[in-house]
Design a protein around this motif. Structure first.
Motif, PDB file in Angstrom:
ATOM      1  N   GLU A   1      96.668 -16.783  50.617  1.00  0.00           N
ATOM      2  CA  GLU A   1      96.484 -18.161  50.131  1.00  0.00           C
ATOM      3  C   GLU A   1      96.499 -18.212  48.600  1.00  0.00           C
ATOM      4  N   THR A   2      97.247 -17.298  47.989  1.00  0.00           N
ATOM      5  CA  THR A   2      97.293 -17.198  46.531  1.00  0.00           C
ATOM      6  C   THR A   2      97.649 -18.520  45.859  1.00  0.00           C
ATOM      7  N   ASN A   3      98.655 -19.216  46.361  1.00  0.00           N
ATOM      8  CA  ASN A   3      99.099 -20.463  45.721  1.00  0.00           C
ATOM      9  C   ASN A   3      97.981 -21.492  45.655  1.00  0.00           C
ATOM     10  N   GLN A   4      97.289 -21.679  46.777  1.00  0.00           N
ATOM     11  CA  GLN A   4      96.187 -22.656  46.800  1.00  0.00           C
ATOM     12  C   GLN A   4      95.060 -22.236  45.860  1.00  0.00           C
ATOM     13  N   ILE A   5      94.756 -20.918  45.833  1.00  0.00           N
ATOM     14  CA  ILE A   5      93.666 -20.414  44.974  1.00  0.00           C
ATOM     15  C   ILE A   5      93.994 -20.650  43.505  1.00  0.00           C
ATOM     16  N   TYR A   6      95.226 -20.334  43.104  1.00  0.00           N
ATOM     17  CA  TYR A   6      95.622 -20.489  41.704  1.00  0.00           C
ATOM     18  C   TYR A   6      95.671 -21.966  41.294  1.00  0.00           C
ATOM     19  N   LEU A   7      96.187 -22.811  42.177  1.00  0.00           N
ATOM     20  CA  LEU A   7      96.244 -24.242  41.874  1.00  0.00           C
ATOM     21  C   LEU A   7      94.839 -24.817  41.694  1.00  0.00           C
ATOM     22  N   TYR A   8      93.931 -24.403  42.594  1.00  0.00           N
ATOM     23  CA  TYR A   8      92.563 -24.914  42.519  1.00  0.00           C
ATOM     24  C   TYR A   8      91.861 -24.392  41.265  1.00  0.00           C
ATOM     25  N   LEU A   9      92.102 -23.108  40.922  1.00  0.00           N
ATOM     26  CA  LEU A   9      91.485 -22.540  39.722  1.00  0.00           C
ATOM     27  C   LEU A   9      92.020 -23.230  38.466  1.00  0.00           C
ATOM     28  N   ASP A  10      93.317 -23.511  38.432  1.00  0.00           N
ATOM     29  CA  ASP A  10      93.902 -24.237  37.289  1.00  0.00           C
ATOM     30  C   ASP A  10      93.239 -25.601  37.117  1.00  0.00           C
ATOM     31  N   GLU A  11      93.018 -26.264  38.253  1.00  0.00           N
ATOM     32  CA  GLU A  11      92.374 -27.579  38.216  1.00  0.00           C
ATOM     33  C   GLU A  11      90.938 -27.449  37.700  1.00  0.00           C
ATOM     34  N   LEU A  12      90.224 -26.437  38.186  1.00  0.00           N
ATOM     35  CA  LEU A  12      88.847 -26.205  37.737  1.00  0.00           C
ATOM     36  C   LEU A  12      88.779 -25.976  36.233  1.00  0.00           C
ATOM     37  N   MET A  13      89.669 -25.099  35.728  1.00  0.00           N
ATOM     38  CA  MET A  13      89.632 -24.763  34.314  1.00  0.00           C
ATOM     39  C   MET A  13      90.027 -25.950  33.438  1.00  0.00           C
ATOM     40  N   SER A  14      90.936 -26.783  33.940  1.00  0.00           N
ATOM     41  CA  SER A  14      91.303 -28.003  33.189  1.00  0.00           C
ATOM     42  C   SER A  14      90.101 -28.933  33.077  1.00  0.00           C
ATOM     43  N   ARG A  15      89.354 -29.070  34.168  1.00  0.00           N
ATOM     44  CA  ARG A  15      88.164 -29.929  34.156  1.00  0.00           C
ATOM     45  C   ARG A  15      87.076 -29.326  33.257  1.00  0.00           C
ATOM     46  N   CYS A  16      87.017 -28.000  33.223  1.00  0.00           N
ATOM     47  CA  CYS A  16      86.055 -27.335  32.327  1.00  0.00           C
ATOM     48  C   CYS A  16      86.405 -27.623  30.869  1.00  0.00           C
ATOM     49  N   ARG A  17      87.705 -27.583  30.558  1.00  0.00           N
ATOM     50  CA  ARG A  17      88.143 -27.873  29.179  1.00  0.00           C
ATOM     51  C   ARG A  17      87.752 -29.295  28.791  1.00  0.00           C
ATOM     52  N   GLU A  18      87.927 -30.205  29.725  1.00  0.00           N
ATOM     53  CA  GLU A  18      87.564 -31.611  29.462  1.00  0.00           C
ATOM     54  C   GLU A  18      86.064 -31.761  29.223  1.00  0.00           C
ATOM     55  N   ALA A  19      85.271 -30.869  29.878  1.00  0.00           N
ATOM     56  CA  ALA A  19      83.807 -30.939  29.744  1.00  0.00           C
ATOM     57  C   ALA A  19      83.304 -30.212  28.498  1.00  0.00           C
ATOM     58  N   GLY A  20      84.211 -29.544  27.766  1.00  0.00           N
ATOM     59  CA  GLY A  20      83.808 -28.897  26.524  1.00  0.00           C
ATOM     60  C   GLY A  20      83.984 -27.395  26.470  1.00  0.00           C
ATOM     61  N   TYR A  21      84.455 -26.797  27.559  1.00  0.00           N
ATOM     62  CA  TYR A  21      84.670 -25.348  27.574  1.00  0.00           C
ATOM     63  C   TYR A  21      85.817 -24.950  26.650  1.00  0.00           C
ATOM     64  N   ILE A  22      85.584 -23.912  25.843  1.00  0.00           N
ATOM     65  CA  ILE A  22      86.617 -23.367  24.950  1.00  0.00           C
ATOM     66  C   ILE A  22      86.786 -21.884  25.288  1.00  0.00           C
ATOM     67  N   PRO A  23      87.982 -21.467  25.720  1.00  0.00           N
ATOM     68  CA  PRO A  23      88.185 -20.048  26.086  1.00  0.00           C
ATOM     69  C   PRO A  23      87.869 -19.117  24.920  1.00  0.00           C
ATOM     70  N   ALA A  24      87.169 -18.037  25.225  1.00  0.00           N
ATOM     71  CA  ALA A  24      86.840 -17.017  24.206  1.00  0.00           C
ATOM     72  C   ALA A  24      87.986 -16.023  24.147  1.00  0.00           C
ATOM     73  N   SER A  25      89.089 -16.447  23.529  1.00  0.00           N
ATOM     74  CA  SER A  25      90.313 -15.643  23.544  1.00  0.00           C
ATOM     75  C   SER A  25      90.166 -14.319  22.819  1.00  0.00           C
ATOM     76  N   GLU A  26      89.139 -14.216  21.947  1.00  0.00           N
ATOM     77  CA  GLU A  26      88.946 -12.949  21.250  1.00  0.00           C
ATOM     78  C   GLU A  26      88.454 -11.856  22.205  1.00  0.00           C
ATOM     79  N   SER A  27      88.050 -12.264  23.434  1.00  0.00           N
ATOM     80  CA  SER A  27      87.606 -11.276  24.418  1.00  0.00           C
ATOM     81  C   SER A  27      88.752 -10.420  24.914  1.00  0.00           C
ATOM     82  N   VAL A  28      89.993 -10.904  24.735  1.00  0.00           N
ATOM     83  CA  VAL A  28      91.159 -10.156  25.185  1.00  0.00           C
ATOM     84  C   VAL A  28      91.616  -9.255  24.062  1.00  0.00           C
ATOM     85  N   MET A  29      91.692  -7.946  24.344  1.00  0.00           N
ATOM     86  CA  MET A  29      91.990  -6.984  23.284  1.00  0.00           C
ATOM     87  C   MET A  29      93.466  -6.955  22.902  1.00  0.00           C
TER      88      MET A  29
END
Length: 592
Positions: free
Chosen positions: A481-509
């Motif tokens: 069910e990869t497609n459904q999981i990824y679509l739902y996660l994308d939707e979640l993260m978009s809503r998180c961004r709208e709520a004020g979440y900012i990715p900590a991109s410096e965590s990626v080396m």
């Protein structure tokens, strides 16, 4: 029986004085044990070479954990040991945890051209496992086939246990699958082998097969199974085991009770673990320590200290492991003063010498609380040896947490000088350089890792849904069910961004574009597992995730927002501790 009077006594006494056993008994003086007194009487009566008596004497000697030198003298006093004596000695020494002696007698038995039995083979195979003597065990396996015991149920069960304990679970499973008749002991050995080697999911799957085939489990089955449930977070199955134990009136002994308590603690329900602890009639030091550790893992430092104090008054005497548990609990709860006092008590009142684990706890506790200078000074005061790498690693983690990059680089470079083959140190150093904006150094560290073929440990997360465990890794697309999981996660993260979440991109080396960094962060294993859990469970059901590595800062922040958006409680156990996310906050209070 010979008389103790007249000439016969004199004759026997003369024989006795020339016996090497006699001299060892005389040397024992006032420390002579009852067993040796009996042996002296046997020699005096002239029966000192009677095989049946010496065999019985040796049985008592090993059961009483007598000195090896004494038991060997006993054995060598017999001129021609027979089959019964060899088989008895090999079985006894294995049973009473004298594995080297067991293999010694086995070798002497082969030299005497005496054939082995299935019990003998089972015993020496167990001894090989206890000594982690893999090559010897393999040789004995060959002897098993040569002597025609290749299909014996007892021998095969011992072989399964041997290969599993030696870390060769694939070979263990091959032996297990070839068994024509599988006893519950064989099933337990294989389930335990999977669990002890970190294959909790496979242990659970094998138990399911055991159930399908109608094999009745026993207490040992459930001890291993509960440990496997704790490993992968299968709380549903763990609760079923608890109900089964109660329904079938199993004796909740200290071993089974501790396994049950540990399962609840590691699956996120520490209050249920305390219920089990309180219901146990017998509590040994392992049970007390496990409960203290459970509180610490969940950040309940005050409860851990309260239980530790209760143990000090009414329970067994705390040992080194207990102090590791309580100091770790103080570290995770920020109880610095309490932790330092306990550390002092450990040395002054209990006379325990701090080990590497205690030193790590102290550095971790001081470092997490921001006392970097005190933590560094604590390390410098460790003597006379160079502090262990684990102590410096704790210091490095504290430097990264509090963004002290200068000290962090110094510590990381020191770690690399003493452990140059550990990829984790390179990753941490690279992350510190990235956080400090030194991308030229990041690239240099990455090139060293590539040149030395060092790879970062692969992270994964598991989630238990409807009594089935699912595993996800970063960017994993193996789930149907990869497609459904990824679509739902994308939707979640978009809503998180709208709520004020900012990715900590410096965590990626990796030195990549900002958009690629955000993509890499979005599909971390715990985020995929949470998305799947939210899709597959109803409103109000708590999500429980187990991660094999420490959770990154970005995931920690993102899950706070997800707990608000999805209106769910989300529990994540990473390598260090539990995080209970609810209504946008975490139980660790960002102190992990």
């Amino acid at each position: 029986m010979a008389s103790f009077h007249g000439d016969q006594t004199t004759s026997s006494t003369t024989t006795l004085t020339h016996s090497p056993i006699y001299h060892s008994i005389i040397l024992a003086g006032p420390r002579l044990k009852p067993l040796q007194q009996i042996h002296a009487r046997i020699i005096i009566t002239g029966l000192g070479r009677t095989r049946s008596l010496i065999t019985k004497l040796l049985s008592f000697a090993y059961a009483a954990a007598s000195p090896i030198s004494y038991t060997r003298r006993l054995f060598f006093s017999i001129p021609k040991p027979d089959t019964f004596l060899f088989h008895s000695l090999i079985t006894l020494t294995s049973k009473f945890s004298f594995p080297q002696e067991s293999l010694l007698y086995y070798r002497r038995m082969l030299l005497a051209n005496i054939s082995s039995s299935n019990y003998t083979f089972s015993a020496v195979i167990k001894s090989s496992a206890d000594l982690m003597a893999f090559s010897i065990g393999e040789t004995i396996h060959c002897h098993v086939y040569i002597c025609g015991y290749g299909l014996d149920a007892y021998v095969q069960a011992a072989l399964v246990s041997f290969y599993a304990k030696s870390g060769h679970v694939v070979i263990a499973r091959k032996v297990f699958d070839k068994m024509p008749e599988k006893t519950v002991v064989a099933w337990n050995s294989m389930i335990s082998g999977y669990e002890q080697n970190g294959f909790g999911k496979e242990a659970i799957e094998l138990f399911d097969l055991m159930q399908d085939l109608g094999v009745k489990p026993d207490s040992s089955t459930f001890v291993s199974l509960l440990s496997a449930c704790a490993q992968v977070g299968a709380i549903g199955l763990g609760c079923w085991v608890h109900e089964y134990i109660a329904r079938n009136c199993f004796d909740l002994n200290v071993v089974l009770g501790t396994a049950l308590m540990n399962m609840y603690s590691r699956c996120g329900n520490v209050s249920k673990a305390r219920e089990v602890f309180d219901s146990m009639e017998e509590k040994n030091i392992v049970a007390w320590t496990a409960m203290i550790s459970g509180y610490g893992m969940h950040g309940h430092g005050n409860q851990a200290i309260e239980l530790f104090n209760e143990m000090s008054f009414d329970g067994p005497r705390p040992n080194n492991v207990t102090f590791v548990a309580i100091l770790s609990a103080c570290a995770h709860a920020g109880l610095v003063d309490e932790g330092r006092q306990i550390f002092t008590t450990m040395k002054r009142e209990y006379g325990l010498v701090p080990s590497v684990e205690h030193q790590v706890c102290m550095v971790d506790m001081l470092g997490r609380a921001g006392h970097l200078n005190k933590a560094y000074q604590f390390i410098k005061n460790i003597s006379p040896k160079e502090p262990a790498p684990a102590v410096w690693t704790a210091m490095l983690g504290a430097c990264k947490m509090h963004k002290n990059f200068d000290l962090g680089v110094e510590v990381a470079e020191h770690l690399l000088s003493i452990e140059p083959e550990n990829p984790g140190h390179y990753v941490m150093l690279s992350n510190i350089y990235a956080l400090a904006g030194r991308m030229d150094r990041v690239e240099k560290v990455r090139n060293i890792m590539i040149r030395n073929r060092l790879k970062k440990e692969v992270g994964y997360s598991t989630i238990d849904v409807d009594h089935k465990v699912y595993l996800f890794s970063m960017g994993d697309k193996s789930h149907p069910e990869t497609n459904q999981i990824y679509l739902y996660l994308d939707e979640l993260m978009s809503r998180c961004r709208e709520a004020g979440y900012i990715p900590a991109s410096e965590s990626v080396m990796h030195e990549v574009e900002e958009e690629e960094r955000e993509y890499a962060l979005r599909y971390h294993s715990e985020k995929l597992a949470i998305a799947f859990g939210l899709l597959k469970t109803g409103p109000g059901v708590a999500i429980r995730i187990i991660k094999n590595l420490r959770m990154c800062e970005d995931c920690h922040t993102a899950i706070k927002y997800i707990s608000i958006i999805a209106n769910r409680e989300i529990n994540v156990r990473d390598r260090l501790r539990f995080h209970h996310f609810k209504d946008g906050s975490c139980s660790c209070q960002d102190y992990w």
